[in-house]
Design a protein around this motif. Structure first.
Motif, short mmCIF file in Angstrom:
data_model
loop_
_atom_site.label_atom_id
_atom_site.label_comp_id
_atom_site.label_asym_id
_atom_site.label_seq_id
_atom_site.Cartn_x
_atom_site.Cartn_y
_atom_site.Cartn_z
N LEU A 43 26.84 51.69 73.36
CA LEU A 43 26.85 51.49 71.91
C LEU A 43 26.68 52.85 71.24
CD1 LEU A 43 24.52 48.37 71.40
CD2 LEU A 43 27.00 48.44 71.14
N ASP A 44 27.49 53.12 70.24
CA ASP A 44 27.34 54.39 69.50
C ASP A 44 26.48 54.21 68.25
OD1 ASP A 44 29.73 53.01 68.16
OD2 ASP A 44 29.37 54.72 66.84
N LEU A 45 26.38 52.97 67.75
CA LEU A 45 25.50 52.62 66.63
C LEU A 45 25.75 53.46 65.38
CD1 LEU A 45 22.29 52.09 68.78
CD2 LEU A 45 23.76 50.32 67.80
N ASP A 46 27.00 53.75 65.11
CA ASP A 46 27.42 54.47 63.89
C ASP A 46 26.76 55.83 63.74
OD1 ASP A 46 28.94 52.26 63.33
OD2 ASP A 46 27.68 51.52 61.71
N GLU A 212 28.74 62.77 81.48
CA GLU A 212 28.83 62.76 82.94
C GLU A 212 29.98 61.94 83.53
OE1 GLU A 212 23.97 63.16 83.59
OE2 GLU A 212 25.00 61.30 84.13
N GLU A 213 30.56 61.03 82.77
CA GLU A 213 31.53 60.11 83.37
C GLU A 213 32.96 60.39 82.87
OE1 GLU A 213 30.47 58.45 85.72
OE2 GLU A 213 28.31 58.29 85.37
N ASP A 214 33.91 59.87 83.64
CA ASP A 214 35.33 60.04 83.31
C ASP A 214 35.85 58.80 82.58
OD1 ASP A 214 37.92 60.93 83.16
OD2 ASP A 214 38.43 60.34 85.22
N CYS A 215 35.37 58.62 81.35
CA CYS A 215 35.82 57.44 80.59
C CYS A 215 35.86 57.76 79.09
CB CYS A 215 34.90 56.25 80.87
SG CYS A 215 33.14 56.57 80.63
N LEU A 216 36.29 58.96 78.73
CA LEU A 216 36.29 59.38 77.32
C LEU A 216 37.22 58.53 76.47
CD1 LEU A 216 36.13 63.28 77.39
CD2 LEU A 216 34.28 61.61 77.33
N ALA A 217 38.39 58.21 76.99
CA ALA A 217 39.35 57.42 76.21
C ALA A 217 38.79 56.05 75.88
CB ALA A 217 40.67 57.30 76.97
N GLU A 218 38.12 55.43 76.85
CA GLU A 218 37.52 54.12 76.62
C GLU A 218 36.35 54.21 75.64
OE1 GLU A 218 39.62 54.18 80.47
OE2 GLU A 218 38.10 55.46 79.56
N MET A 219 35.56 55.26 75.77
CA MET A 219 34.43 55.44 74.87
C MET A 219 34.88 55.67 73.44
SD MET A 219 31.76 57.73 77.09
CE MET A 219 30.63 57.78 75.71
N ALA A 220 35.97 56.38 73.27
CA ALA A 220 36.50 56.61 71.93
C ALA A 220 36.84 55.30 71.23
CB ALA A 220 37.73 57.52 72.00
N GLU A 221 37.24 54.30 72.00
CA GLU A 221 37.59 53.00 71.43
C GLU A 221 36.36 52.24 70.93
OE1 GLU A 221 40.66 51.35 70.92
OE2 GLU A 221 41.23 53.46 71.08
N THR A 222 35.17 52.62 71.38
CA THR A 222 33.96 51.92 70.95
C THR A 222 33.40 52.49 69.64
OG1 THR A 222 32.38 53.36 72.13
CG2 THR A 222 33.38 51.54 73.37
N VAL A 223 33.92 53.61 69.18
CA VAL A 223 33.44 54.23 67.93
C VAL A 223 34.26 53.69 66.77
CG1 VAL A 223 32.99 56.38 66.71
CG2 VAL A 223 32.76 56.30 69.20
N LEU A 224 33.65 52.89 65.93
CA LEU A 224 34.36 52.25 64.81
C LEU A 224 34.09 52.92 63.47
CD1 LEU A 224 33.74 48.51 65.75
CD2 LEU A 224 35.70 49.96 66.34
N TYR A 225 33.00 53.66 63.38
CA TYR A 225 32.65 54.30 62.09
C TYR A 225 31.92 55.61 62.35
CZ TYR A 225 30.44 55.24 57.59
OH TYR A 225 30.02 55.84 56.43
#
Length: 352
Positions: A43-46, A212-225
């Motif tokens: 969770l990025d939590l804005d 540390e992990e290879d999942c930047l593209a997926e993480m970018a999708e979790t940032v909505l604001y």
């Protein structure tokens, strides 16, 4: 809730002390997958200001409540000064007034002392910095911290002792800089979100996975604001939206009742933003965080939805709400699959 955000800004962190038992038990360890539950892995939590392949910049924990303490302080100072001026004017024009300047010395001294007491916390919001960001440098494995005092410090990611800090009834993540004995706290910084331990665990996993992990593209999708504060001051409407943001429609009634207070706080917040300086990273930090041309990962405020008011008022359409949840669920499932492949499947709590 506002008091929970003030430790480290209005109230300094306790330094030159030993780690507590709770801090040792609640430690977030680099290089170790965090156990969690539910569908959300991260969770990025804005809190994300900018995310790319080089660095992740997040907000300080004070940002969401900027103006909450300054608002009442501003009103109290204005009331006391206004009352003093009104009484002084009334006394001076009264035909029965026979006193001299000494008659105003004592009340004036009291007003000055009161303004001094209220003005000190007020200046933590005004004439300071708009926010205090932290940058997580993925490529060089460094953390750049913009401290409340205005200093910028850079530390190796692996050398920071991350743990939770209890803030009255909630928690936040703090980073400790320890002495050679690995027990004595020399410096402390906080960042991101103040909330419950479950959310903080997922927020930490967001930070750790980025580093540390290879999942930047997926993480970018979790940032909505992303808070629109990068290289600019927050506008009044954005500040008001930040102060009154609701998690559900059940909050409509209490928020309407508290609207006059929220408007006062929003005015104090706007004054604070306009009188404060935008934090500037040093050239060394800028060089260390250099972004490659055509970086495929580039998340910032320019990606925010134009319908922010609907989100703030918890009044999104069913289609938008479902699409957002589907996006978050899909991204988290892909992140979980990659972590399972690397570390093995983590069983849900309560299962064997």
């Amino acid at each position: 809730m506002a008091i929970s955000h003030t430790l480290g800004l209005y109230i300094p962190f306790k330094l030159n002390r030993l780690l507590t038992k709770d801090e040792k038990q609640s430690r977030f360890v680099q290089g170790k997958r965090r156990k969690g539950s539910g569908e959300a892995v991260v969770l990025d939590l804005d809190t994300v200001v900018r995310m790319n392949s080089s660095y992740l910049e997040v907000m300080d924990k004070f940002y969401p409540v900027k103006g909450v303490i300054a608002g009442p302080m501003m009103c109290m100072i204005a009331f006391v000064i206004g009352t003093m001026v009104w009484f002084s004017y009334g006394a001076l024009i009264s035909p029965n007034f026979k006193g001299g300047g000494w008659a105003f010395l004592l009340p004036l001294s009291g007003v000055c002392f009161f303004c001094f007491l209220c003005g000190r916390p007020l200046l933590k919001d005004w004439f300071s910095k708009t926010h205090y960001p932290v940058r997580f440098n993925r490529k060089k494995q460094l953390v750049h911290i913009y401290q409340v005092k205005g200093e910028i410090i850079t530390l190796p990611w692996k050398d920071i002792y991350f743990t939770t800090s209890k803030q009255k009834v909630s928690y936040c993540i703090v980073g400790h800089i320890l002495a050679e004995d690995n027990e004595t706290v020399l410096n402390t910084f906080s960042f991101g979100h103040v909330g419950n331990k479950t959310d903080l665990s997922r927020y930490w996993e967001f930070i750790r996975c980025y580093m540390e992990e290879d999942c930047l593209a997926e993480m970018a999708e979790t940032v909505l604001y992303c808070p629109p504060v990068e290289k600019r001051r927050e506008g009044y409407i954005i500040g008001l939206q930040t102060l009154i943001k609701m998690d559900s429609r059940l909050e409509w009634i209490p928020n309407v009742l508290l609207l006059p207070l929220s408007l006062i706080e929003s005015i104090a917040r706007y004054i604070g933003m306009q009188t404060s300086k935008i934090p500037q990273w040093s050239q060394e930090v800028i060089d260390a965080c250099a972004v490659e041309p055509n970086d495929p990962i580039n998340v910032g405020a320019e990606n925010n939805s134009p319908h922010r008011w609907r989100t703030v008022l918890a009044n999104e359409t069913r289609e938008v709400y479902d699409a957002k949840n589907k996006r978050l669920k899909s991204a988290n499932e892909m992140i979980k699959a990659k972590l399972d492949a690397k570390y093995g499947v983590v069983p849900e709590p309560g299962t064997k």
